[in-house]
Motif scaffolding. Structure first.
Motif, PDB file in Angstrom:
ATOM      1  N   MET A   1       0.847  -1.170   0.000  1.00  0.00           N
ATOM      2  CA  MET A   1       0.000   0.000   0.000  1.00  0.00           C
ATOM      3  C   MET A   1       0.900   1.244   0.000  1.00  0.00           C
ATOM      4  SD  MET A   1      -3.058   0.979   2.630  1.00  0.00           S
ATOM      5  CE  MET A   1      -4.149  -0.238   1.937  1.00  0.00           C
ATOM      6  N   LEU A   2       0.486   2.260  -0.725  1.00  0.00           N
ATOM      7  CA  LEU A   2       1.273   3.476  -0.854  1.00  0.00           C
ATOM      8  C   LEU A   2       0.791   4.570   0.102  1.00  0.00           C
ATOM      9  CD1 LEU A   2       1.492   3.658  -4.749  1.00  0.00           C
ATOM     10  CD2 LEU A   2       3.123   2.641  -3.137  1.00  0.00           C
ATOM     11  N   VAL A   3       1.704   5.458   0.462  1.00  0.00           N
ATOM     12  CA  VAL A   3       1.397   6.562   1.354  1.00  0.00           C
ATOM     13  C   VAL A   3       0.202   7.366   0.843  1.00  0.00           C
ATOM     14  CG1 VAL A   3       2.278   8.784   2.201  1.00  0.00           C
ATOM     15  CG2 VAL A   3       3.705   6.728   2.359  1.00  0.00           C
ATOM     16  N   ARG A   4       0.144   7.619  -0.457  1.00  0.00           N
ATOM     17  CA  ARG A   4      -0.947   8.449  -1.003  1.00  0.00           C
ATOM     18  C   ARG A   4      -2.320   7.823  -0.794  1.00  0.00           C
ATOM     19  NH1 ARG A   4       1.188   7.401  -6.758  1.00  0.00           N
ATOM     20  NH2 ARG A   4       0.215   5.424  -7.244  1.00  0.00           N
ATOM     21  N   GLU A   5      -2.361   6.525  -0.540  1.00  0.00           N
ATOM     22  CA  GLU A   5      -3.630   5.843  -0.333  1.00  0.00           C
ATOM     23  C   GLU A   5      -4.184   6.016   1.082  1.00  0.00           C
ATOM     24  OE1 GLU A   5      -3.820   1.867  -2.535  1.00  0.00           O
ATOM     25  OE2 GLU A   5      -1.647   2.252  -2.363  1.00  0.00           O
ATOM     26  N   ARG A  85      13.439  21.896  12.396  1.00  0.00           N
ATOM     27  CA  ARG A  85      13.904  22.147  11.029  1.00  0.00           C
ATOM     28  C   ARG A  85      14.318  20.838  10.351  1.00  0.00           C
ATOM     29  NH1 ARG A  85      14.407  27.532  10.331  1.00  0.00           N
ATOM     30  NH2 ARG A  85      14.427  28.780  12.215  1.00  0.00           N
ATOM     31  N   ASP A  86      14.307  20.845   9.026  1.00  0.00           N
ATOM     32  CA  ASP A  86      14.705  19.673   8.239  1.00  0.00           C
ATOM     33  C   ASP A  86      14.000  18.404   8.720  1.00  0.00           C
ATOM     34  OD1 ASP A  86      16.523  21.273   6.740  1.00  0.00           O
ATOM     35  OD2 ASP A  86      17.956  21.098   8.391  1.00  0.00           O
ATOM     36  N   PRO A  87      12.684  18.372   8.628  1.00  0.00           N
ATOM     37  CA  PRO A  87      11.943  17.225   9.169  1.00  0.00           C
ATOM     38  C   PRO A  87      12.083  15.962   8.311  1.00  0.00           C
ATOM     39  CG  PRO A  87      10.466  18.619   7.925  1.00  0.00           C
ATOM     40  CD  PRO A  87      11.806  19.338   7.972  1.00  0.00           C
ATOM     41  N   VAL A  88      11.775  14.853   8.930  1.00  0.00           N
ATOM     42  CA  VAL A  88      11.654  13.595   8.223  1.00  0.00           C
ATOM     43  C   VAL A  88      10.361  13.682   7.425  1.00  0.00           C
ATOM     44  CG1 VAL A  88      11.398  11.105   8.534  1.00  0.00           C
ATOM     45  CG2 VAL A  88      12.816  12.424  10.117  1.00  0.00           C
ATOM     46  N   TRP A  89      10.346  13.181   6.189  1.00  0.00           N
ATOM     47  CA  TRP A  89       9.165  13.278   5.339  1.00  0.00           C
ATOM     48  C   TRP A  89       9.007  12.015   4.518  1.00  0.00           C
ATOM     49  CZ3 TRP A  89      11.267  12.705   0.597  1.00  0.00           C
ATOM     50  CH2 TRP A  89      12.557  13.199   0.404  1.00  0.00           C
ATOM     51  N   ALA A  90       7.909  11.933   3.802  1.00  0.00           N
ATOM     52  CA  ALA A  90       7.636  10.798   2.921  1.00  0.00           C
ATOM     53  C   ALA A  90       7.178  11.330   1.568  1.00  0.00           C
ATOM     54  CB  ALA A  90       6.548   9.915   3.519  1.00  0.00           C
ATOM     55  N   ASP A  95       6.171   3.227   0.185  1.00  0.00           N
ATOM     56  CA  ASP A  95       5.421   2.165   0.828  1.00  0.00           C
ATOM     57  C   ASP A  95       5.044   2.606   2.242  1.00  0.00           C
ATOM     58  OD1 ASP A  95       4.653  -0.787   1.108  1.00  0.00           O
ATOM     59  OD2 ASP A  95       6.024  -0.460   2.802  1.00  0.00           O
ATOM     60  N   VAL A  96       3.804   2.356   2.640  1.00  0.00           N
ATOM     61  CA  VAL A  96       3.338   2.781   3.955  1.00  0.00           C
ATOM     62  C   VAL A  96       4.158   2.142   5.073  1.00  0.00           C
ATOM     63  CG1 VAL A  96       1.396   2.713   5.570  1.00  0.00           C
ATOM     64  CG2 VAL A  96       1.004   3.310   3.193  1.00  0.00           C
ATOM     65  N   GLY A  97       4.526   0.885   4.928  1.00  0.00           N
ATOM     66  CA  GLY A  97       5.324   0.217   5.946  1.00  0.00           C
ATOM     67  C   GLY A  97       6.672   0.879   6.141  1.00  0.00           C
ATOM     68  N   THR A  98       7.287   1.276   5.042  1.00  0.00           N
ATOM     69  CA  THR A  98       8.575   1.971   5.102  1.00  0.00           C
ATOM     70  C   THR A  98       8.409   3.322   5.793  1.00  0.00           C
ATOM     71  OG1 THR A  98       9.292   0.877   3.086  1.00  0.00           O
ATOM     72  CG2 THR A  98      10.493   2.865   3.722  1.00  0.00           C
ATOM     73  N   ALA A  99       7.347   4.033   5.442  1.00  0.00           N
ATOM     74  CA  ALA A  99       7.091   5.345   6.063  1.00  0.00           C
ATOM     75  C   ALA A  99       6.796   5.187   7.550  1.00  0.00           C
ATOM     76  CB  ALA A  99       5.939   6.047   5.351  1.00  0.00           C
ATOM     77  N   ARG A 126      -0.191   9.151  12.689  1.00  0.00           N
ATOM     78  CA  ARG A 126      -0.398   7.884  13.384  1.00  0.00           C
ATOM     79  C   ARG A 126      -1.839   7.421  13.211  1.00  0.00           C
ATOM     80  NH1 ARG A 126       2.848   8.095  19.116  1.00  0.00           N
ATOM     81  NH2 ARG A 126       4.918   8.163  18.194  1.00  0.00           N
ATOM     82  N   VAL A 127      -2.766   8.372  13.177  1.00  0.00           N
ATOM     83  CA  VAL A 127      -4.174   8.022  12.967  1.00  0.00           C
ATOM     84  C   VAL A 127      -4.339   7.350  11.605  1.00  0.00           C
ATOM     85  CG1 VAL A 127      -6.506   8.959  12.683  1.00  0.00           C
ATOM     86  CG2 VAL A 127      -5.019   9.821  14.507  1.00  0.00           C
ATOM     87  N   ASP A 128      -3.708   7.913  10.574  1.00  0.00           N
ATOM     88  CA  ASP A 128      -3.764   7.312   9.233  1.00  0.00           C
ATOM     89  C   ASP A 128      -3.199   5.894   9.265  1.00  0.00           C
ATOM     90  OD1 ASP A 128      -4.749   9.725   8.118  1.00  0.00           O
ATOM     91  OD2 ASP A 128      -2.695  10.440   7.765  1.00  0.00           O
ATOM     92  N   LEU A 129      -2.097   5.704   9.969  1.00  0.00           N
ATOM     93  CA  LEU A 129      -1.457   4.392  10.044  1.00  0.00           C
ATOM     94  C   LEU A 129      -2.316   3.399  10.825  1.00  0.00           C
ATOM     95  CD1 LEU A 129       2.219   5.530  10.605  1.00  0.00           C
ATOM     96  CD2 LEU A 129       1.243   4.556   8.515  1.00  0.00           C
ATOM     97  N   ARG A 130      -2.979   3.862  11.888  1.00  0.00           N
ATOM     98  CA  ARG A 130      -3.874   2.983  12.650  1.00  0.00           C
ATOM     99  C   ARG A 130      -5.068   2.561  11.795  1.00  0.00           C
ATOM    100  NH1 ARG A 130      -2.462   6.057  17.496  1.00  0.00           N
ATOM    101  NH2 ARG A 130      -4.045   7.566  16.941  1.00  0.00           N
ATOM    102  N   ARG A 131      -5.617   3.521  11.039  1.00  0.00           N
ATOM    103  CA  ARG A 131      -6.740   3.183  10.150  1.00  0.00           C
ATOM    104  C   ARG A 131      -6.310   2.124   9.140  1.00  0.00           C
ATOM    105  NH1 ARG A 131      -8.519   8.935   9.733  1.00  0.00           N
ATOM    106  NH2 ARG A 131      -6.980   9.031   8.083  1.00  0.00           N
ATOM    107  N   ARG A 132      -5.110   2.273   8.606  1.00  0.00           N
ATOM    108  CA  ARG A 132      -4.584   1.300   7.643  1.00  0.00           C
ATOM    109  C   ARG A 132      -4.457  -0.066   8.291  1.00  0.00           C
ATOM    110  NH1 ARG A 132       0.636  -0.951   7.351  1.00  0.00           N
ATOM    111  NH2 ARG A 132       0.954  -1.960   5.360  1.00  0.00           N
ATOM    112  N   GLY A 133      -3.933  -0.102   9.522  1.00  0.00           N
ATOM    113  CA  GLY A 133      -3.791  -1.366  10.236  1.00  0.00           C
ATOM    114  C   GLY A 133      -5.133  -2.024  10.504  1.00  0.00           C
ATOM    115  N   ALA A 134      -6.125  -1.240  10.878  1.00  0.00           N
ATOM    116  CA  ALA A 134      -7.463  -1.777  11.133  1.00  0.00           C
ATOM    117  C   ALA A 134      -8.063  -2.321   9.842  1.00  0.00           C
ATOM    118  CB  ALA A 134      -8.358  -0.692  11.717  1.00  0.00           C
ATOM    119  N   ARG A 135      -7.833  -1.615   8.751  1.00  0.00           N
ATOM    120  CA  ARG A 135      -8.346  -2.060   7.453  1.00  0.00           C
ATOM    121  C   ARG A 135      -7.706  -3.392   7.057  1.00  0.00           C
ATOM    122  NH1 ARG A 135      -7.500   2.412   3.151  1.00  0.00           N
ATOM    123  NH2 ARG A 135      -7.035   3.376   5.111  1.00  0.00           N
ATOM    124  N   ARG A 136      -6.389  -3.509   7.277  1.00  0.00           N
ATOM    125  CA  ARG A 136      -5.686  -4.753   6.925  1.00  0.00           C
ATOM    126  C   ARG A 136      -6.192  -5.913   7.767  1.00  0.00           C
ATOM    127  NH1 ARG A 136       0.466  -4.149   7.095  1.00  0.00           N
ATOM    128  NH2 ARG A 136       0.312  -6.282   6.421  1.00  0.00           N
TER     129      ARG A 136
END
Length: 147
Positions: A1-5, A85-90, A95-99, A126-136
């Motif tokens: 699954m991709l981050v944009r999803e 400054r200079d934040p971590v980004w995606a 891939d969502v798992g990598t992010a 984290r909310v987006d990632l939890r939703r993804r986990g619940a969906r999986r």
């Protein structure tokens, strides 16, 4: 699954010259734990989170309020003074798992999602990632339809 999803888009942003008060209001208005900080070209230059702002937010004794109240000296402060400054980004195509692993490694809750030009296109929280986990989990337990 991709981050944009799974990312939140569009996402609220703030500028480096915005006041701390404005950033607190944006976070509350949108129910976010962080905001990407952008320059005049809408490129990510930082992130400001509730934790970054916590030191500048003080409750006013004896006054009932629905949210944080800023003392007078804090009102003049700008986001540039408290942001990371200079934040971590995606990227949207990561891939969502990598992010997700990147958030854990960096110890952050949210990742700004940027295009190839460094412009903000979303936020992976984290909310987006939890939703993804619940969906999986739901997809794995539902199985194929009965015939």
């Amino acid at each position: 699954m991709l981050v944009r999803e799974v990312m939140t888009a569009p996402v609220a942003t703030t500028r480096v010259d915005a006041t701390v008060t404005a950033a607190v209001e944006l976070l509350a208005l949108h129910g976010l734990s962080s905001l990407p900080v952008v320059d005049s070209d809408h490129r990510v230059v930082g992130v400001v989170s509730v934790a970054d702002l916590a030191a500048t937010v003080v409750p006013t004794a004896g006054r009932a309020c629905s949210g944080p109240v800023l003392d007078e000296p804090t009102r003049a402060r700008v986001v540039a003074e408290v942001m990371v400054r200079d934040p971590v980004w995606a990227r949207p195509t990561d891939d969502v798992g990598t992010a997700a692993a990147r958030t854990a490694t960096a110890g952050v809750r949210d990742l700004p999602v940027v295009d190839l030009g460094g412009h903000v296109v979303g936020l992976l929280s984290r909310v987006d990632l939890r939703r993804r986990g619940a969906r999986r989990r739901r997809d794995r337990t539902s199985g194929p339809p009965s015939t």
